[in-house]
Design a protein around this motif. Sequence first.
Motif, short mmCIF file in Angstrom:
data_model
loop_
_atom_site.label_atom_id
_atom_site.label_comp_id
_atom_site.label_asym_id
_atom_site.label_seq_id
_atom_site.Cartn_x
_atom_site.Cartn_y
_atom_site.Cartn_z
N ASN A 2 0.75 -1.24 -0.02
CA ASN A 2 0.20 -0.17 0.02
C ASN A 2 0.84 1.33 -0.06
O ASN A 2 0.58 2.10 -0.69
N ARG A 5 2.56 2.07 -3.44
CA ARG A 5 1.37 2.42 -4.37
C ARG A 5 1.06 3.96 -3.97
O ARG A 5 0.78 4.64 -4.99
N ALA A 6 0.87 4.17 -2.68
CA ALA A 6 0.42 5.50 -2.33
C ALA A 6 1.48 6.59 -2.66
O ALA A 6 1.29 7.68 -3.20
N TYR A 9 1.51 7.20 -6.28
CA TYR A 9 0.21 8.19 -6.72
C TYR A 9 0.46 9.54 -6.34
O TYR A 9 0.13 10.42 -7.04
N ALA A 213 -9.24 10.40 3.42
CA ALA A 213 -7.90 10.23 3.22
C ALA A 213 -7.19 10.82 4.37
O ALA A 213 -7.68 11.68 4.90
N PHE A 217 -1.45 11.57 3.10
CA PHE A 217 -1.88 11.58 1.80
C PHE A 217 -2.34 12.89 1.17
O PHE A 217 -1.88 13.01 -0.08
N GLN B 88 -9.37 10.82 10.51
CA GLN B 88 -9.70 10.61 8.90
C GLN B 88 -9.98 8.78 8.75
O GLN B 88 -10.82 8.57 7.99
N ARG B 92 -13.61 6.76 7.24
CA ARG B 92 -13.82 5.89 6.31
C ARG B 92 -14.86 5.15 6.57
O ARG B 92 -15.45 4.30 5.81
N GLU B 118 -8.53 5.06 -4.31
CA GLU B 118 -7.02 5.46 -4.57
C GLU B 118 -6.33 5.89 -3.36
O GLU B 118 -5.14 5.67 -3.07
N ILE B 119 -7.12 6.88 -2.92
CA ILE B 119 -6.69 7.63 -1.91
C ILE B 119 -6.24 6.95 -0.43
O ILE B 119 -5.68 7.33 0.26
N MET B 120 -6.77 5.64 -0.61
CA MET B 120 -6.30 4.74 0.53
C MET B 120 -5.32 3.76 0.09
O MET B 120 -5.10 2.98 0.71
N GLY B 121 -4.75 3.98 -1.02
CA GLY B 121 -3.91 3.00 -1.68
C GLY B 121 -3.93 1.69 -1.76
O GLY B 121 -3.39 0.64 -1.65
N LYS B 122 -5.31 1.46 -2.22
CA LYS B 122 -5.78 0.10 -2.71
C LYS B 122 -5.31 -0.33 -4.05
O LYS B 122 -4.86 0.62 -4.65
#
Lengths: 307, 283
Positions: A2, A5-6, A9, A213, A217, B88, B92, B118-122
Amino acid sequence: MNKLRAFFYILKLSLENLVKNWHMLLASVFVLFTGMYIMGSLVLTSNSISGILSEQAEHPEVEIICRSALSDDDALKVYRAILSDERVSRAHMNTKADNFAKMKETFKGYEDIFQYEDADSNLLYVSFDITLKSASALENFSADMRKVYGVEEVQDNDSIYKYFRAISNFIRMGSIVALVVLGFLSILLTVNTIRLTVVARKKELRIMRDLGASYAFMRGPFIAEGVTIGLLSAVISFFAVRGTYNYVAKLMQRTDSVLRDIIKLKPFSEYSHGLILSFILAGLAIGLIASMFAIRKYINTERDDDK
Amino acid sequence: MEQPQRAVDRRQTMILFKDVSKVYGNGVTAINNLSLRIYKDEFVFLMGASGAGKSTLIKLLMKEEDPTSGKISVNSRDLSMIRRGAVQRYRRQIGVVFQDFRLLEHKTVFGNVAFAMEIMGKSRKDINEKVEASLSLMGLSKKADEYPRNLSGGEQQRVALARAIVNSPRILIADEPTGNLDPANAEQIMYLLELINSQGTTVIVATHAQEMARKMGRRILYLDHGTRNDNMSSGGGGAEEAMAAGDRVNISSAFGEFAANVQEEEYSGLFTEDNSVSDEGGK
Ligand SMILES: Nc1ncnc2c1ncn2[C@@H]1O[C@H](COP(=O)(O)OP(=O)(O)OP(=O)(O)O)[C@@H](O)[C@H]1O
Ligand SMILES: [Mg+2]
């Protein structure tokens, strides 16, 4: 994973931001570059002058010129006085003939100036090239020598070095002022650049916040943006300073000025590591500080500012 | 999930407000000594005149604002105990949609919904699967590659719904979800909210649309100047009465003092899988 990937991104988002705001990116990179370029040039100049000064400190040299009317016997007395002086490390005597030859060498191609009747070595003078044991003795030694019978002139270049020392101090002071002013300007402009993208993405940020979020992030893209601006400026500045330095070094070699003998510039490679490291650190610091400032108001708050 | 021996009056409480007041910095009292309970399986309407405090109640639920006094518990957690850094993650568990949809113009329908993941890095795979499922549930599979500007209001709100549910929240909150929609589209949104509720998500809808809310036959909580006004309800819903009659609730001991102060509380040690979310345990 994760996290990875973050990370990518976030990187992607920040590059998108920069491309979208390319004019502001250009402006802040330009200001950062200008700042780093000026700082780098000042430091290298100051360093080169320090080099000259330490050269003098290591090899304090004095030239003593005798009156041209002085008899050979009296010239030898002066020589003996020099040799017996404890402060002297080495001394070399140039006879009138030596100096005449040297003069002819200097004016090669203009031999006609020696064409009048009694032009011979007797018109010239005896001189001594002296190296002292320590630079601190320079001033006293010169003063003592001026009192010796037959000595016309003592050249210790001390005034030139004093001049360099003054420049060096001036540059050092200037560098501090420049560091503060340019650093402030750089941060200010970078803050503005990043804030522009923050404002442009305000809606997106609010959506991100509502979606849960993490703060890291949300901040990430803007911090990455600041860091990119900093690093980009660092690299550009490094090559600009290198180019300038090598150009100046080449110019110095070509000139016939006295500077050529006094100023011996070190090869740039001696500075390159320190310089690129300083630039990168400065770029990182400015980028980080600026992005923190830029997002503080927008992401650090729990409240809805729009209402 | 319901265990057979658990009676209706042992339903799990999802949201509990205990004597909650919210006074804004400008001195406006938006919520005034409000107590309420919303069950896990419920679909509740929040009604009241403009300025009654509906949006404020939602902000309190999302911990966007903190109450001036009183206590709020969501999913057995005392909201005042959630650290700033964990807010945060808490959010969720809550999906939210607004009157103005809040979609990103530069992203497609798919991109908008995927954004929430995406913002949770899935992972891409996970995202593709869930987004497709979510869009399909909202009847938007064919619109996946469209941009929001090419969609009708109803479709845009469905995208917002798809995004709100894509991370499988426990609660779905809608603030005036039909405010910008015509009756037909509004009805469709209501139908979809019911569908989401039937799949186990608590649904709370703030709205002005009296008629529609009545027609739905769900519990309606009336707010008047920040406090409950049950007189406004004509007859009231069954759940409303159950609330007043001292319903039981299972609450984890972590909820501690606050829970002990809720007098009708019964400590029957009924811990369910839903009560185990800790401060650190994301999803
Ligand atoms: N951030 C804020 N700061 C100060 N006062 C606020 C703030 N938000 C809301 N209020 C006030 O609190 C009261 C309740 O507002 P709220 O938005 O909760 O009402 P509402 O029921 O959602 O109204 P509407 O139906 O118009 O959306 C209003 O008087 C409003 O002016
Ligand atoms: Mg409202």
